[in-house]
Design a protein around this motif. Sequence first.
Motif, PDB file in Angstrom:
ATOM      1  N   GLU A   1      30.308 -44.739   1.455  1.00 51.77           N
ATOM      2  CA  GLU A   1      29.244 -44.269   2.102  1.00 51.77           C
ATOM      3  C   GLU A   1      27.663 -45.031   2.206  1.00 51.77           C
ATOM      4  OE1 GLU A   1      26.130 -40.533   0.819  1.00 51.77           O
ATOM      5  OE2 GLU A   1      28.647 -40.312   1.128  1.00 51.77           O
TER       6      GLU A   1
ATOM      7  N   ASN B   1      30.238 -41.844   6.317  1.00 50.90           N
ATOM      8  CA  ASN B   1      28.576 -41.822   5.720  1.00 50.90           C
ATOM      9  C   ASN B   1      27.695 -42.794   4.973  1.00 50.90           C
ATOM     10  OD1 ASN B   1      31.264 -38.999   5.289  1.00 50.90           O
ATOM     11  ND2 ASN B   1      29.555 -38.323   4.464  1.00 50.90           N
TER      12      ASN B   1
ATOM     13  N   ILE C   1      27.980 -38.239   8.526  1.00 51.76           N
ATOM     14  CA  ILE C   1      26.989 -37.746   8.568  1.00 51.76           C
ATOM     15  C   ILE C   1      25.863 -38.093   7.401  1.00 51.76           C
ATOM     16  CG2 ILE C   1      27.313 -35.914   6.075  1.00 51.76           C
ATOM     17  CD1 ILE C   1      28.868 -34.863   8.054  1.00 51.76           C
TER      18      ILE C   1
ATOM     19  N   CYS D   1      22.990 -37.986   4.394  1.00 58.81           N
ATOM     20  CA  CYS D   1      22.540 -37.287   3.953  1.00 58.81           C
ATOM     21  C   CYS D   1      21.273 -37.798   3.284  1.00 58.81           C
ATOM     22  CB  CYS D   1      23.055 -38.035   2.604  1.00 58.81           C
ATOM     23  SG  CYS D   1      24.963 -37.850   2.665  1.00 58.81           S
TER      24      CYS D   1
ATOM     25  N   LEU E   1      24.435 -30.860   1.716  1.00 57.37           N
ATOM     26  CA  LEU E   1      25.153 -31.281   0.691  1.00 57.37           C
ATOM     27  C   LEU E   1      24.973 -30.657  -0.151  1.00 57.37           C
ATOM     28  CD1 LEU E   1      25.211 -34.775   0.937  1.00 57.37           C
ATOM     29  CD2 LEU E   1      24.461 -33.350  -1.472  1.00 57.37           C
TER      30      LEU E   1
ATOM     31  N   ARG F   1      28.323 -29.399   3.905  1.00 57.22           N
ATOM     32  CA  ARG F   1      29.136 -30.660   5.170  1.00 57.22           C
ATOM     33  C   ARG F   1      29.286 -31.498   4.928  1.00 57.22           C
ATOM     34  NH1 ARG F   1      29.307 -26.322   7.476  1.00 57.22           N
ATOM     35  NH2 ARG F   1      28.724 -26.263  10.326  1.00 57.22           N
ATOM     36  N   HIS F   2      29.407 -31.753   3.430  1.00 59.67           N
ATOM     37  CA  HIS F   2      29.674 -33.057   2.519  1.00 59.67           C
ATOM     38  C   HIS F   2      29.122 -32.253   0.916  1.00 59.67           C
ATOM     39  CE1 HIS F   2      30.419 -37.339   1.828  1.00 59.67           C
ATOM     40  NE2 HIS F   2      29.427 -37.397   1.378  1.00 59.67           N
TER      41      HIS F   2
ATOM     42  N   GLY G   1      36.236 -30.994   3.492  1.00 53.94           N
ATOM     43  CA  GLY G   1      35.520 -32.501   4.541  1.00 53.94           C
ATOM     44  C   GLY G   1      35.593 -33.517   3.503  1.00 53.94           C
ATOM     45  N   ARG G   2      34.270 -34.182   3.181  1.00 55.31           N
ATOM     46  CA  ARG G   2      34.437 -35.260   2.125  1.00 55.31           C
ATOM     47  C   ARG G   2      33.728 -35.230   1.161  1.00 55.31           C
ATOM     48  NH1 ARG G   2      34.167 -37.424   7.226  1.00 55.31           N
ATOM     49  NH2 ARG G   2      32.339 -37.585   7.592  1.00 55.31           N
TER      50      ARG G   2
END
Length: 337
Positions: free
Chosen positions: A51, A81, A121, A123, A197, A221-222, A256-257
Amino acid sequence: MKRHCLVTLGCVLAMLSTSPAAKQAGNVLIGYCVGLKGLEIAKSAGFDYVELGVTEIAALSDADFDAALERVKQVGIPTPNANLFIPGSIRLTGPEATDQEQQLAYVKNAFARLNRLGVKIVCFGSGGARRVPEGFPQEEAFKQLVAFGKLIGPEARANGITVVIEPLRRQETNIINTTRQGLDLVKAVNDPNFELLIDFYHLASEKEDPAIILEARGHIRHLHMANPQGRVFPLLWEEFDYAPFFANLRQIGYAGRISIEASSRDVPTEAPKAIALLRRAFVDPPPRVASERPTPGRGAKRNGAPNENWTPPSPEPNRPQPTDRRSGGPTRHGPRP
């Protein structure tokens, strides 16, 4: 008889491999929040992805970005991400908020580059950018964040990106501190490319009930992860009360992740342990291991229960900090850009 046993065993294994829990565990990818300098470390440690930091990527010259893009390809670790979305120099709230034209110009440039990196994605923590000036009404600041979400939604969609609001503890910003407040913002923005998130560190710092996951299930979603006691890599199931958090994630079938956003004294040694812990947590609670005992400073418990008197740690100058995504060095626990 032997053949019958083999057939039965094969059927059992097949059932286990196709069960929802097994599929979920196989789908959840585990990443590491780290700057461009940490690509090789993350890959060698066994992370599924990295990320990156948006502000780092956006600040590069065109030539440096092209070089960074080529390096990511050469290292061969995915970068789906990114965090550190909006720099503190771009104000999102208050009477002196940056005008929308400038906000959108930054976002367009950032999204175009993130698209080329394969980022899906983004954040939206950015505690400094969204911090509400003293004396400015919270209701008005919330409306400004809603307007920003509506502004960037179409641009995110055009680049195949979903922006996820990250609730941050009160020590880092003074608006959208809980998952419930983040969910309220998501609903107010009402854009499919603006979602939610959940960062376990911030959820625990705000002492929020993990059951909020069940209510927010359609928008998560994360995830970000850290052991809240020290904001370090999670290594032992017994070091903190992780169980309700992961039980709710398993209940909603989260697939998801999850990115580790934490400091470590020894990434090559600790990363495989943290990755294994998280993989097991998405199947069933990891078994209690008698030989595993929390060490001082890593969330010791009494009688198997989390320390109820725990409070979020204040920044300590001599304590290792989470890796800075911009420089590869330590970062602060203060307001996030």
